[in-house]
Design a protein around this motif. Sequence first.
Motif, PDB file in Angstrom:
ATOM      1  N   LEU A   1       0.825  -1.212   0.000  1.00  0.00           N
ATOM      2  CA  LEU A   1       0.000   0.000   0.000  1.00  0.00           C
ATOM      3  C   LEU A   1       0.858   1.261   0.000  1.00  0.00           C
ATOM      4  CD1 LEU A   1      -2.872  -0.969   2.472  1.00  0.00           C
ATOM      5  CD2 LEU A   1      -3.065  -0.598   0.007  1.00  0.00           C
ATOM      6  N   LEU A   2       1.931   1.251   0.764  1.00  0.00           N
ATOM      7  CA  LEU A   2       2.832   2.403   0.774  1.00  0.00           C
ATOM      8  C   LEU A   2       3.403   2.660  -0.615  1.00  0.00           C
ATOM      9  CD1 LEU A   2       4.805   1.804   4.102  1.00  0.00           C
ATOM     10  CD2 LEU A   2       3.327   3.761   3.597  1.00  0.00           C
TER      11      LEU A   2
ATOM     12  N   THR B   1       0.287   3.642  -3.342  1.00  0.00           N
ATOM     13  CA  THR B   1      -0.515   4.843  -3.077  1.00  0.00           C
ATOM     14  C   THR B   1       0.313   6.124  -3.041  1.00  0.00           C
ATOM     15  OG1 THR B   1      -0.333   4.522  -0.667  1.00  0.00           O
ATOM     16  CG2 THR B   1      -2.244   3.553  -1.774  1.00  0.00           C
ATOM     17  N   ARG B   2       1.624   6.024  -3.139  1.00  0.00           N
ATOM     18  CA  ARG B   2       2.439   7.228  -3.084  1.00  0.00           C
ATOM     19  C   ARG B   2       2.336   8.001  -4.403  1.00  0.00           C
ATOM     20  NH1 ARG B   2       8.529   4.619  -2.956  1.00  0.00           N
ATOM     21  NH2 ARG B   2       8.581   3.838  -5.107  1.00  0.00           N
TER      22      ARG B   2
ATOM     23  N   CYS C   1      -1.447   7.591   1.783  1.00  0.00           N
ATOM     24  CA  CYS C   1      -0.030   7.232   1.873  1.00  0.00           C
ATOM     25  C   CYS C   1       0.647   7.989   3.011  1.00  0.00           C
ATOM     26  CB  CYS C   1       0.669   7.531   0.551  1.00  0.00           C
ATOM     27  SG  CYS C   1       2.398   7.018   0.500  1.00  0.00           S
ATOM     28  N   SER C   2       0.272   9.255   3.173  1.00  0.00           N
ATOM     29  CA  SER C   2       0.855  10.062   4.251  1.00  0.00           C
ATOM     30  C   SER C   2       0.472   9.510   5.616  1.00  0.00           C
ATOM     31  CB  SER C   2       0.384  11.510   4.129  1.00  0.00           C
ATOM     32  OG  SER C   2       0.878  12.301   5.174  1.00  0.00           O
TER      33      SER C   2
ATOM     34  N   GLY D   1       2.347   6.239   6.101  1.00  0.00           N
ATOM     35  CA  GLY D   1       3.756   6.523   6.337  1.00  0.00           C
ATOM     36  C   GLY D   1       4.012   7.042   7.738  1.00  0.00           C
TER      37      GLY D   1
ATOM     38  N   GLU E   1       8.466  -1.965   0.791  1.00  0.00           N
ATOM     39  CA  GLU E   1       8.401  -0.801  -0.092  1.00  0.00           C
ATOM     40  C   GLU E   1       9.700  -0.627  -0.868  1.00  0.00           C
ATOM     41  OE1 GLU E   1       7.300   3.977   0.166  1.00  0.00           O
ATOM     42  OE2 GLU E   1       8.086   2.927   1.921  1.00  0.00           O
TER      43      GLU E   1
END
Length: 219
Positions: A38-39, A42-43, A54-55, A58, A110
């Motif tokens: 997902l990281l 979605t970035r 993403c934020s 994170g 990631e």
Amino acid sequence: MDWYELAALVFGATLETLYMVAVAALLTLLIGLPLGVLLFITRQGGTLPLPGACSVLGTVVNVGRSLPFIVLLIALIPLTRWIVGTTLGSTAAIVPITIGAFPFFARVVEAALDEVEKGRIEAILAMGGSVRHVVFKVLLPEALPALLAGLTLTVVMLVGFSSMAGVLGGGGLGDLAIRYGYQRFNNDVMMATVVVLILIVQGIQMVGDRLVRALAHRR
């Protein structure tokens, strides 16, 4: 303490350590792998760009990684008691060990996915593939050796976490070293736990390295 008593204590503590590491490794994989995916997707510039999500993800990961494990171990005592019903023993230690490890593994995932050639992702999308196709047909298969190497590194870290959990009665070799080695000034127990921990780490690293080489060779 005679040799047979020492061997029995070390054997029981070793089984507890292996139990903690195995269960925590499975939970870390189940949580950290999808979180890392997902990281990545979605970035900004990802396959499914969602900068806000993403934020948030994170931030959660960074907070988890920023806390020293011994601090996290103490801070999670109420949560551990709520989930397991106690804060003592190897089962209770699995909770903070997993929570301490999955943010690290998510970043490892990631980074591994970031090494996949962008052209392969673009080719799947150009042929009408969905995000699911990109993840399961390109990202995970292409990054498998790097993911396995990262998982090996994480499992080795879990061995260290399981030992530190012994400070608060988490069981395993760490608890044995503290209660019977340090507090009772028994050097035989200390040396035995150190040797067993080294053997466990070396065994995990050796198996992981061989699997990574086998996958890389097949590719």
